[in-house]
Design an enzyme around this catalytic site. Structure first.
Site, PDB file in Angstrom:
ATOM      1  N   CYS A   6      95.969 134.318  25.724  1.00  0.00           N
ATOM      2  CA  CYS A   6      95.748 133.984  27.126  1.00  0.00           C
ATOM      3  C   CYS A   6      94.835 135.063  27.710  1.00  0.00           C
ATOM      4  CB  CYS A   6      97.074 133.848  27.878  1.00  0.00           C
ATOM      5  SG  CYS A   6      98.084 135.328  27.913  1.00  0.00           S
ATOM      6  N   TRP A   7      94.816 135.220  29.008  1.00  0.00           N
ATOM      7  CA  TRP A   7      93.851 136.140  29.624  1.00  0.00           C
ATOM      8  C   TRP A   7      94.119 137.591  29.229  1.00  0.00           C
ATOM      9  CZ3 TRP A   7      89.336 137.136  31.294  1.00  0.00           C
ATOM     10  CH2 TRP A   7      89.083 138.176  32.188  1.00  0.00           C
TER      11      TRP A   7
END
Length: 362
Positions: free
Chosen positions: A99-100
């Site tokens: 994810c980020w």
């Protein structure tokens, strides 16, 4: 958990490994991926764009607990299907969630998918991008770089593609990665994000084992994208291979690439409109009357059913080469401080490359 819960970027993409150790399952929303994608990553978002917006708004209003509940509400109907997609991907190939920042979203994907247990990327996309960009200077520094140059239409990109099958040589197609041919006529389609473009260049250099990298001569900007400084510095200093071809062959190649190929992809009317717009962008350099004569010739080729005939385009192409592209090439390709390795046709230079790479590979 007894399994490793996270892996650092260098454990997933070890230098000179040939290929990634694990495939990345990118659980970011599509809008995030559009701003920076990793080649080969499988995009299976945990939240779509609308859901991510709703969760972010709830987070700003009431904090993380409320945001988590909002995410559960937003995704409860579709989450079982997303879980199945993650599980299938993980069963098909060793994978890692990203994810980020390597936080809540990839951790949630881990919990929902187990078994099989899938580690997450430590630091997420942000860490992976930093790792890839930091790898560019050493990846180039451990190789010899050669640069392919030559007049427009001489077959430079074809030479790159042919050379990619040679042992010990990595031919990096800068224009292909940018989805642009680097000229007023160069748009192939919508260009990727700058970060995506940079990743497309950094990843094969990081993973590859080749001793030589072959690049096509470019300005620092390719369409609206710009080359990473490390690659541009190599282009400015590395020795040259100069591709030459006669005018007839250049006319046929340009007709094929800039008239026939776009017409097959988008239709003849769209190809005509794109060419007319590109010619008119050069009006200030070429003059009003020559520009409109070329526009009229292009329209005639369309209305007279001669789009497939290179001779119908010869006047336009020769004018562009004589009055714009060839002078630009001579001006933009200084050979001072850059050694000349070889000069010849596409076929002659491919043979030269074969001999050199076979000798170094032996």
């Amino acid at each position: 958990m007894t399994a490793v819960s996270e892996l650092r970027p260098e454990q997933i993409l070890p230098p000179r490994a040939g290929r990634p150790v694990r495939r990345i399952i990118d659980v970011r929303a599509p809008a995030e991926v559009a701003k920076g994608a990793l080649p080969g990553a499988l995009c299976l978002p945990i939240l779509n764009d609308a859901e991510r917006k709703a969760v972010g708004l709830r987070y700003a209003q009431a904090g993380p607990g409320a945001a988590i509940e909002e995410g559960r509400i937003q995704t409860q109907a579709d989450m079982p299907e997303r879980e199945r997609a993650w599980r299938k991907a993980a069963e098909d190939e060793p994978s890692a969630f990203m994810c980020w920042r390597g936080g809540m979203r990839s951790e949630l994907a881990q919990r929902l998918t187990t078994p099989p247990f899938v580690p997450r990327v430590a630091g997420g996309y942000k860490a992976m991008r930093s790792y890839l960009m930091a790898s560019l200077p050493p990846s180039l520094g451990q190789r010899t770089t050669w640069v392919v140059t030559g007049p427009t239409g001489s077959g430079k990109t074809e030479l790159l593609h042919e050379a990619n099958s040679l042992p010990s040589l990595l031919a990096l197609d800068l224009e292909g990665a940018a989805e642009h041919r680097g000229s007023a006529f160069g748009a192939i389609g919508p260009q990727p994000a700058q970060a995506t473009f940079e990743h497309r260049l950094a990843l094969p250099l990081l993973l590859g084992r080749e001793a030589v990298v072959l690049l096509e001569d470019e300005s620092q900007n390719v369409g609206r994208l710009h080359l990473p400084d490390a690659i541009y510095a190599e282009l400015r200093r590395a020795p040259l291979l100069v591709v030459e071809d006669d005018l007839d062959a250049r006319v046929r190649r340009i007709h094929r690439d800039y008239a026939l190929a776009p017409a097959r992809r988008d239709g003849e009317a769209a190809a005509l409109a794109a060419l007319v717009a590109a010619v008119r962008r050069l009006r200030q350099r070429l003059g009003a009357k020559p520009t409109e004569r070329m526009v009229a010739s292009l329209k005639d080729a369309h209305t007279q059913g001669a789009w497939n005939d290179p001779e119908a385009f010869r006047g336009v192409i020769e004018t562009l080469l004589r009055d714009y592209y060839d002078p630009l090439y001579r001006k933009a390709t200084p050979t001072d401080r850059r050694a000349l390795l070889a000069k010849g046709t596409q076929e002659e230079l491919l043979m030269w490359l074969k001999e050199r790479t076979q000798r170094s590979h032996a």
